[in-house]
Design a protein around this motif. Structure first.
Motif, PDB file in Angstrom:
ATOM      1  N   ALA A  23       0.868  -1.381  -0.046  1.00 21.38           N
ATOM      2  CA  ALA A  23       0.061  -0.081   0.150  1.00 21.38           C
ATOM      3  C   ALA A  23       0.688   1.166   0.017  1.00 21.38           C
ATOM      4  O   ALA A  23       1.555   1.605   1.127  1.00 21.38           O
ATOM      5  N   GLY A  24       0.791   2.113  -1.145  1.00 20.83           N
ATOM      6  CA  GLY A  24       1.654   3.236  -1.002  1.00 20.83           C
ATOM      7  C   GLY A  24       1.255   4.428  -0.178  1.00 20.83           C
ATOM      8  O   GLY A  24       0.164   4.257   0.597  1.00 20.83           O
ATOM      9  N   ASP A  25       2.094   5.498  -0.187  1.00 18.17           N
ATOM     10  CA  ASP A  25       2.078   6.386   0.792  1.00 18.17           C
ATOM     11  C   ASP A  25       0.721   7.166   0.506  1.00 18.17           C
ATOM     12  O   ASP A  25       0.079   7.776   1.760  1.00 18.17           O
ATOM     13  N   ALA A  26      -0.322   6.906  -0.567  1.00 14.02           N
ATOM     14  CA  ALA A  26      -1.440   7.764  -0.743  1.00 14.02           C
ATOM     15  C   ALA A  26      -2.456   6.844   0.051  1.00 14.02           C
ATOM     16  O   ALA A  26      -3.596   7.589   0.445  1.00 14.02           O
ATOM     17  N   VAL A  27      -2.413   5.682   0.121  1.00 15.85           N
ATOM     18  CA  VAL A  27      -3.415   4.908   0.719  1.00 15.85           C
ATOM     19  C   VAL A  27      -3.055   4.041   1.938  1.00 15.85           C
ATOM     20  O   VAL A  27      -3.985   3.759   2.568  1.00 15.85           O
ATOM     21  N   ARG A  28      -2.041   3.976   2.199  1.00 19.30           N
ATOM     22  CA  ARG A  28      -1.419   3.360   3.347  1.00 19.30           C
ATOM     23  C   ARG A  28      -2.188   4.032   4.858  1.00 19.30           C
ATOM     24  O   ARG A  28      -2.604   3.081   5.830  1.00 19.30           O
ATOM     25  N   PRO A  29      -2.236   5.305   4.857  1.00 18.80           N
ATOM     26  CA  PRO A  29      -2.750   5.991   6.427  1.00 18.80           C
ATOM     27  C   PRO A  29      -4.327   5.296   6.411  1.00 18.80           C
ATOM     28  O   PRO A  29      -4.694   5.076   7.561  1.00 18.80           O
ATOM     29  N   GLY A  30      -5.082   5.308   5.250  1.00 19.91           N
ATOM     30  CA  GLY A  30      -6.486   4.772   5.485  1.00 19.91           C
ATOM     31  C   GLY A  30      -6.726   3.486   5.656  1.00 19.91           C
ATOM     32  O   GLY A  30      -7.368   3.075   6.465  1.00 19.91           O
ATOM     33  N   LEU A  31      -5.690   2.648   4.991  1.00 27.94           N
ATOM     34  CA  LEU A  31      -5.661   1.287   5.491  1.00 27.94           C
ATOM     35  C   LEU A  31      -5.397   1.004   6.939  1.00 27.94           C
ATOM     36  O   LEU A  31      -6.019   0.184   7.736  1.00 27.94           O
ATOM     37  N   VAL A  32      -4.431   1.748   7.600  1.00 28.43           N
ATOM     38  CA  VAL A  32      -3.963   1.551   8.878  1.00 28.43           C
ATOM     39  C   VAL A  32      -4.970   2.028   9.702  1.00 28.43           C
ATOM     40  O   VAL A  32      -5.339   1.306  10.888  1.00 28.43           O
ATOM     41  N   LEU A  33      -5.807   3.248   9.538  1.00 32.13           N
ATOM     42  CA  LEU A  33      -6.970   3.632  10.162  1.00 32.13           C
ATOM     43  C   LEU A  33      -7.989   2.494  10.274  1.00 32.13           C
ATOM     44  O   LEU A  33      -8.647   2.165  11.143  1.00 32.13           O
ATOM     45  N   ALA A  34      -8.273   1.828   8.995  1.00 29.37           N
ATOM     46  CA  ALA A  34      -9.064   0.690   8.822  1.00 29.37           C
ATOM     47  C   ALA A  34      -9.103  -0.283   9.922  1.00 29.37           C
ATOM     48  O   ALA A  34      -9.726  -1.002  10.359  1.00 29.37           O
ATOM     49  N   PHE A  35      -7.836  -0.730   9.719  1.00 26.16           N
ATOM     50  CA  PHE A  35      -7.152  -1.605  10.889  1.00 26.16           C
ATOM     51  C   PHE A  35      -7.675  -1.531  12.324  1.00 26.16           C
ATOM     52  O   PHE A  35      -8.230  -2.125  12.971  1.00 26.16           O
ATOM     53  N   ALA A  36      -7.450  -0.095  12.500  1.00 24.82           N
ATOM     54  CA  ALA A  36      -7.590   0.306  13.998  1.00 24.82           C
ATOM     55  C   ALA A  36      -9.096   0.236  14.265  1.00 24.82           C
ATOM     56  O   ALA A  36      -9.413  -0.048  15.229  1.00 24.82           O
ATOM     57  N   GLN A  37     -10.006   0.778  13.313  1.00 23.81           N
ATOM     58  CA  GLN A  37     -11.330   0.924  13.660  1.00 23.81           C
ATOM     59  C   GLN A  37     -12.027  -0.576  13.649  1.00 23.81           C
ATOM     60  O   GLN A  37     -12.725  -0.672  14.445  1.00 23.81           O
ATOM     61  N   ASP A  38     -11.477  -1.233  12.820  1.00 24.64           N
ATOM     62  CA  ASP A  38     -12.040  -2.933  13.075  1.00 24.64           C
ATOM     63  C   ASP A  38     -11.557  -3.484  14.227  1.00 24.64           C
ATOM     64  O   ASP A  38     -12.419  -4.110  15.015  1.00 24.64           O
ATOM     65  N   THR A  39     -10.422  -3.244  14.814  1.00 27.64           N
ATOM     66  CA  THR A  39      -9.883  -3.707  15.893  1.00 27.64           C
ATOM     67  C   THR A  39     -10.780  -3.083  17.255  1.00 27.64           C
ATOM     68  O   THR A  39     -11.138  -3.879  17.752  1.00 27.64           O
ATOM     69  N   THR A 200     -11.774  -2.520   6.900  1.00 27.97           N
ATOM     70  CA  THR A 200     -10.553  -3.338   6.276  1.00 27.97           C
ATOM     71  C   THR A 200     -10.793  -3.701   5.005  1.00 27.97           C
ATOM     72  O   THR A 200     -10.113  -3.754   4.012  1.00 27.97           O
ATOM     73  N   ALA A 201     -11.930  -4.521   4.916  1.00 27.12           N
ATOM     74  CA  ALA A 201     -12.431  -5.122   3.589  1.00 27.12           C
ATOM     75  C   ALA A 201     -12.522  -4.175   2.650  1.00 27.12           C
ATOM     76  O   ALA A 201     -12.110  -4.511   1.368  1.00 27.12           O
ATOM     77  N   ALA A 202     -13.256  -3.104   3.020  1.00 26.83           N
ATOM     78  CA  ALA A 202     -13.237  -1.938   1.810  1.00 26.83           C
ATOM     79  C   ALA A 202     -12.107  -1.406   1.297  1.00 26.83           C
ATOM     80  O   ALA A 202     -11.745  -1.018   0.249  1.00 26.83           O
ATOM     81  N   ALA A 203     -11.330  -1.103   2.352  1.00 30.67           N
ATOM     82  CA  ALA A 203      -9.951  -0.575   2.107  1.00 30.67           C
ATOM     83  C   ALA A 203      -8.987  -1.534   1.220  1.00 30.67           C
ATOM     84  O   ALA A 203      -8.437  -0.985   0.368  1.00 30.67           O
ATOM     85  N   ALA A 204      -9.136  -2.764   1.566  1.00 27.22           N
ATOM     86  CA  ALA A 204      -8.097  -3.968   0.705  1.00 27.22           C
ATOM     87  C   ALA A 204      -8.963  -3.964  -0.452  1.00 27.22           C
ATOM     88  O   ALA A 204      -8.112  -4.242  -1.399  1.00 27.22           O
ATOM     89  N   ALA A 205     -10.415  -3.969  -0.782  1.00 26.51           N
ATOM     90  CA  ALA A 205     -10.930  -3.890  -2.138  1.00 26.51           C
ATOM     91  C   ALA A 205     -10.336  -2.701  -2.724  1.00 26.51           C
ATOM     92  O   ALA A 205     -10.235  -2.985  -4.067  1.00 26.51           O
ATOM     93  N   ARG A 206     -10.051  -1.652  -2.218  1.00 32.76           N
ATOM     94  CA  ARG A 206      -9.556  -0.339  -3.022  1.00 32.76           C
ATOM     95  C   ARG A 206      -8.076  -0.623  -3.494  1.00 32.76           C
ATOM     96  O   ARG A 206      -7.695  -0.399  -4.586  1.00 32.76           O
TER      97      ARG A 206
END
Ligand SMILES: Nc1nc2c(ncn2[C@@H]2O[C@H](COP(=O)(O)OP(=O)(O)OP(=O)(O)O)[C@@H](O)[C@H]2O)c(=O)[nH]1
Ligand SMILES: C=C(OP(=O)(O)O)C(=O)O
Length: 212
Positions: A23-39, A200-206
């Motif tokens: 996950a490049g710099d443009a999308v990684r912060p959103g993915l990390v936030l999704a992990f934290a939200q699901d956790t 995370t499912a939505a972020a990974a789909a992106r």
């Protein structure tokens, strides 16, 4: 027993650097936030959990996780993961001195409330206890009874340090969702195979990652 959890979260722009090839710099912060939200959402819906405090200096993550029901504690020490956890522990113990406290990583997007409850119930038998991560090198959860200090020693190869510190390693089967932290693209694929939460499912789909 009803636990208070302390969840540490780095500023999103700097977190999970080992995921940069996936996950490049443009999308990684959103993915990390999704992990934290699901956790945090899974933790808050666990019957063994009374409340969740997230130690973070990230404004967006603070707003989003606060909206889920977490207490947000600023990372006042600014001195790394273990200092953030010790600070979070001190803050929650000022508020709730007679509760057991556990540190839980924010990168557990497949976390299932029932599995977390089994881990916390097992931890309640000991003054201090921990759960090794899926790679069997690190730690995803460290628990302390009322009156015991967490003494967090997270970081590379923390399993050995936590064991040496006298914490009891929990030997439990079928708690894969509590062990599956995500540091690398391979870890993310393993979490997707277990079944991740909706953000995370939505972020990974992106990211066009298959396997959901
Ligand atoms: N509040 C706070 N949380 C931290 C800090 N360092 C790590 N964390 C969190 O601690 C947990 C475990 O950390 P790591 O798995 O090493 O995550 P990371 O540091 O984002 O990952 P890399 O950049 O790939 O090393 C994650 O939930 C991180 O967000 C820190 O200095 N302060
Ligand atoms: C934070 C830890 O390590 P990692 O960065 O490998 O997840 C740990 O397992 O204590």
């Amino acid at each position: 027993m009803q636990w208070t959890l302390v969840v540490p979260l780095k500023p999103l722009a700097h977190a999970k650097s080992r995921l940069s090839d996936t996950a490049g710099d443009a999308v990684r912060p959103g993915l990390v936030l999704a992990f934290a939200q699901d956790t945090v959402a899974a933790a808050l819906s666990c019957p063994a959990v009374r409340d969740v405090a997230v130690v973070t200096d990230d404004g967006l993550a603070g707003r989003e996780l606060g909206a889920l029901g977490a207490r947000i504690v600023p990372d006042a020490p600014g001195a790394g993961l273990n200092a953030a956890l010790a600070h979070g522990e001190a803050v929650v113990r000022t508020l709730r001195s007679r509760r057991p406290v556990a540190a839980l990583n924010a990168d557990l997007p497949a976390l299932r409330p029932a599995e977390l409850a089994r881990v916390l119930d097992a931890a309640a038998e000991f003054p201090r206890a921990f759960l090794a991560d899926a790679a069997a090198m690190g730690t995803t959860l460290l628990a302390a009874a009322p009156g015991a200090e967490l003494l967090p020693a997270f970081g590379t190869a923390s399993r050995t340090r936590h064991r040496a510190s006298g914490a009891v390693e929990l030997a439990l089967d079928a708690v894969d969702s509590v062990r599956q932290d995500v540091d690398t693209g391979e870890d993310l694929r393993a979490a997707l195979a277990l079944g991740v939460g909706p953000r995370t499912a939505a972020a990974a789909a992106r990211l066009l990652m298959p396997g959901q």
